[in-house]
Write an enzyme that holds these catalytic residues in place. Sequence first.
Site, PDB file in Angstrom:
ATOM      1  N   ASN A 181       0.667  -1.296   0.123  1.00 30.13           N
ATOM      2  CA  ASN A 181       0.111   0.092   0.022  1.00 30.13           C
ATOM      3  C   ASN A 181       1.000   1.404   0.064  1.00 30.13           C
ATOM      4  O   ASN A 181       0.612   2.171  -0.546  1.00 30.13           O
ATOM      5  CB  ASN A 181      -0.769  -0.118   1.137  1.00 30.13           C
ATOM      6  CG  ASN A 181      -2.390   0.014   0.834  1.00 30.13           C
ATOM      7  OD1 ASN A 181      -2.766   0.186  -0.259  1.00 30.13           O
ATOM      8  ND2 ASN A 181      -3.055   0.287   1.815  1.00 30.13           N
ATOM      9  N   HIS A 186      -2.793   3.582  -2.283  1.00 27.57           N
ATOM     10  CA  HIS A 186      -3.994   3.067  -1.763  1.00 27.57           C
ATOM     11  C   HIS A 186      -4.942   2.451  -2.954  1.00 27.57           C
ATOM     12  O   HIS A 186      -5.616   1.525  -2.521  1.00 27.57           O
ATOM     13  CB  HIS A 186      -4.659   3.958  -0.778  1.00 27.57           C
ATOM     14  CG  HIS A 186      -3.962   4.348   0.367  1.00 27.57           C
ATOM     15  ND1 HIS A 186      -4.079   3.214   1.315  1.00 27.57           N
ATOM     16  CD2 HIS A 186      -3.178   5.394   0.651  1.00 27.57           C
ATOM     17  CE1 HIS A 186      -3.331   3.826   2.332  1.00 27.57           C
ATOM     18  NE2 HIS A 186      -2.789   4.803   2.015  1.00 27.57           N
ATOM     19  N   ASP A 190      -6.303  -1.147  -2.986  1.00 28.24           N
ATOM     20  CA  ASP A 190      -7.741  -1.569  -2.885  1.00 28.24           C
ATOM     21  C   ASP A 190      -8.100  -2.814  -4.335  1.00 28.24           C
ATOM     22  O   ASP A 190      -8.631  -3.558  -4.123  1.00 28.24           O
ATOM     23  CB  ASP A 190      -8.624  -0.420  -3.234  1.00 28.24           C
ATOM     24  CG  ASP A 190      -8.903   0.468  -2.232  1.00 28.24           C
ATOM     25  OD1 ASP A 190      -8.367   0.008  -1.007  1.00 28.24           O
ATOM     26  OD2 ASP A 190      -9.218   1.648  -2.197  1.00 28.24           O
ATOM     27  N   GLU A 217      -6.538  -6.407   5.301  1.00 30.00           N
ATOM     28  CA  GLU A 217      -6.242  -7.455   4.579  1.00 30.00           C
ATOM     29  C   GLU A 217      -6.399  -8.747   4.905  1.00 30.00           C
ATOM     30  O   GLU A 217      -5.793  -9.556   4.207  1.00 30.00           O
ATOM     31  CB  GLU A 217      -4.722  -7.204   3.962  1.00 30.00           C
ATOM     32  CG  GLU A 217      -3.849  -7.262   5.067  1.00 30.00           C
ATOM     33  CD  GLU A 217      -3.389  -6.430   6.028  1.00 30.00           C
ATOM     34  OE1 GLU A 217      -2.586  -6.306   6.793  1.00 30.00           O
ATOM     35  OE2 GLU A 217      -4.429  -5.459   6.293  1.00 30.00           O
TER      36      GLU A 217
END
Length: 300
Positions: A181, A186, A190, A217
């Site tokens: 990340n 981000h 995702d 996660e």
Amino acid sequence: MISPALRILIVDDEKPNLVVLSNLLKTEAQITLASNGKAAIEKAQELKPDIILLDVVMPDQNGFEVIKQLKACEITRAIPVIFITALGDVASEETGFELGACDYISKPFHLGIVKARVKLHLTIARQCIMLEMLANVDPLTTIPNRRKFDEQLEAEWLIAQRNQQPLVLAMVDVDKFKQYNDHYGHAAGDKVLTQVAQALNKQLQRPRDFVARYGGEEFVIIIGDSDLSGAKAVLDNCRQAIEDLDIEHELSTHNKITISAGAIICTPNNGVTSVQALKQADTMLYQAKECGRNQVCWNE
């Protein structure tokens, strides 16, 4: 056309009543029948019907006793119950409503009224299903969320306990996801979570196999009624499916996105709870990480 999402459980100790009601309502929903209170409670817990038509007067357990047990159980508490009864006194109706019934249908049946009332409650049930789906789905990955997992685990635990069948719980974590990340952003993170969720879901082919996003996660998997070798094959397929996505991860020792998993197989009994089993799976997850990641560790 029958909607697969809707099911009516009809409970009556008189076979002619079961035949009349099932024939009347079979075009509205899937029909399940029970002829006594014990069978009604078991089928309600296993199938979670959208509506229960429940006879009040039955020889072993009357309808009032059955609804008390249904409302006391987390799995069946919210299922609407319509009493079907020949009792015409106000006191009996009042008792039924106080215990949680949503409606009354009187015997002898007026078929048009029965169908109209049931259709009304089915419409409400459809609306509730839509709201429930929204409440139970993780908006990012579109798989079930933790709320749905908690509900599913309780249901599967109860079934496995009653049938003395093994149940598998697995905690799954995307390896070095925080580093991914931070490094890739981000939006990329995702996308990875969505791809991982869909890949895991694709490996779980049986109707009772279940995967949910547990948080962040982390994912959790339930495999019901499976032997150890079969469950190991499923979870290793899950691990391999993520590796086969071939998503670059420069900060991972494997140079790609991988998962670690901790799993436990057990037959539920009075000596162990679902919470304890989940904690054991989580312990095995940390062991998988400590042993190099991209693997499944088992507590057998």
